[in-house]
Scaffold this active site. Structure first.
Site, PDB file in Angstrom:
ATOM      1  N   VAL A  46     -50.033  44.419 -30.592  1.00  0.00           N
ATOM      2  CA  VAL A  46     -49.532  43.538 -31.651  1.00  0.00           C
ATOM      3  C   VAL A  46     -50.576  42.470 -31.990  1.00  0.00           C
ATOM      4  O   VAL A  46     -50.752  42.105 -33.156  1.00  0.00           O
ATOM      5  CB  VAL A  46     -48.190  42.880 -31.236  1.00  0.00           C
ATOM      6  CG1 VAL A  46     -47.725  41.874 -32.281  1.00  0.00           C
ATOM      7  CG2 VAL A  46     -47.114  43.940 -31.014  1.00  0.00           C
ATOM      8  N   CYS A  47     -51.292  42.001 -30.989  1.00  0.00           N
ATOM      9  CA  CYS A  47     -52.236  40.887 -31.159  1.00  0.00           C
ATOM     10  C   CYS A  47     -53.250  41.112 -32.277  1.00  0.00           C
ATOM     11  O   CYS A  47     -53.431  40.232 -33.122  1.00  0.00           O
ATOM     12  CB  CYS A  47     -52.942  40.571 -29.845  1.00  0.00           C
ATOM     13  SG  CYS A  47     -51.802  40.110 -28.518  1.00  0.00           S
ATOM     14  N   PRO A  48     -53.926  42.276 -32.359  1.00  0.00           N
ATOM     15  CA  PRO A  48     -54.915  42.410 -33.426  1.00  0.00           C
ATOM     16  C   PRO A  48     -54.289  42.416 -34.821  1.00  0.00           C
ATOM     17  O   PRO A  48     -54.921  41.970 -35.777  1.00  0.00           O
ATOM     18  CB  PRO A  48     -55.613  43.741 -33.122  1.00  0.00           C
ATOM     19  CG  PRO A  48     -54.700  44.479 -32.220  1.00  0.00           C
ATOM     20  CD  PRO A  48     -53.929  43.436 -31.463  1.00  0.00           C
ATOM     21  N   LEU A  51     -53.806  38.667 -35.565  1.00  0.00           N
ATOM     22  CA  LEU A  51     -55.085  37.983 -35.750  1.00  0.00           C
ATOM     23  C   LEU A  51     -55.734  38.370 -37.072  1.00  0.00           C
ATOM     24  O   LEU A  51     -56.325  37.539 -37.757  1.00  0.00           O
ATOM     25  CB  LEU A  51     -56.008  38.272 -34.567  1.00  0.00           C
ATOM     26  CG  LEU A  51     -55.527  37.704 -33.228  1.00  0.00           C
ATOM     27  CD1 LEU A  51     -56.373  38.247 -32.083  1.00  0.00           C
ATOM     28  CD2 LEU A  51     -55.519  36.192 -33.229  1.00  0.00           C
TER      29      LEU A  51
END
Length: 187
Positions: A46-48, A51
């Protein structure tokens, strides 16, 4: 921190920004609006997506006088490696802060105890370093950068226009409210 109205404390950290390692402190934050965008870990799922979404809004945030600090408990070296190998993360022009000692994550009360990772938390401070916005979502729920921009615009408007408040779904240029006894029970 973590509570609206809390004051940003002292810190020092190293970030990866514009192809360089940059030492930052609270002095680099004070005097401008700042977003501390915590995420659990580099090289994840999920993080990328979050970001990259935030990277797409970075120019708009900068035009509003807002600086962005993405923070995880990874090192600044890991941030560089991820930036260099991921098309999504490679778009990032804002600070990617290494918080392997958990200084910022603990300061914002955003450390997942027993795990050593940051929760998915967004914290916005005003130019005086006072916490104005907080959002924390569970591991599997990504955030929306457009909504973050909207909330910062509302917070800035509210701070710059005493006596006025921004109702639900307020967008820049929309009508605000002036709280008074005459409005009680009429909205």
């Amino acid at each position: 921190m973590g509570i609206i109205g809390s004051q940003l404390g002292s810190f020092s950290a190293t970030s990866f920004k514009d192809g360089k390692f940059v030492d930052i402190t609270e002095k680099d934050v004070l005097g401008k609006w700042a977003v501390f965008f915590f995420y659990p870990a580099d090289f994840t799922f999920v993080c990328p997506t979050e970001l990259e979404d935030l990277a797409d809004k970075y120019a708009e945030l900068q035009a509003m006088g807002v600086e962005v600090f993405a923070v995880s408990t990874d090192t600044h070296f890991s941030h560089k490696a991820w930036h260099d190998t991921s098309a999504a993360v490679g778009k990032i022009a804002y600070h990617m802060v290494g918080d392997q000692n958990h200084v910022l994550t603990t300061m914002f009360n955003n450390l997942r105890e027993g795990v050593g990772l940051a929760d998915r938390g967004t914290f916005v401070t005003d130019p005086a370093g006072v916490l104005q916005l907080v959002e924390v979502t569970p591991e599997g729920v990504g955030r929306n950068a457009a909504e973050l921009v909207r909330k910062i615009k509302a917070a800035k408007y509210w701070q710059e226009h005493p006596g006025q408040v921004c109702p639900a779904k307020w967008e820049e240029g929309s009508q605000t409210l002036a709280p008074s006894i005459d409005l009680v029970g009429k909205i």
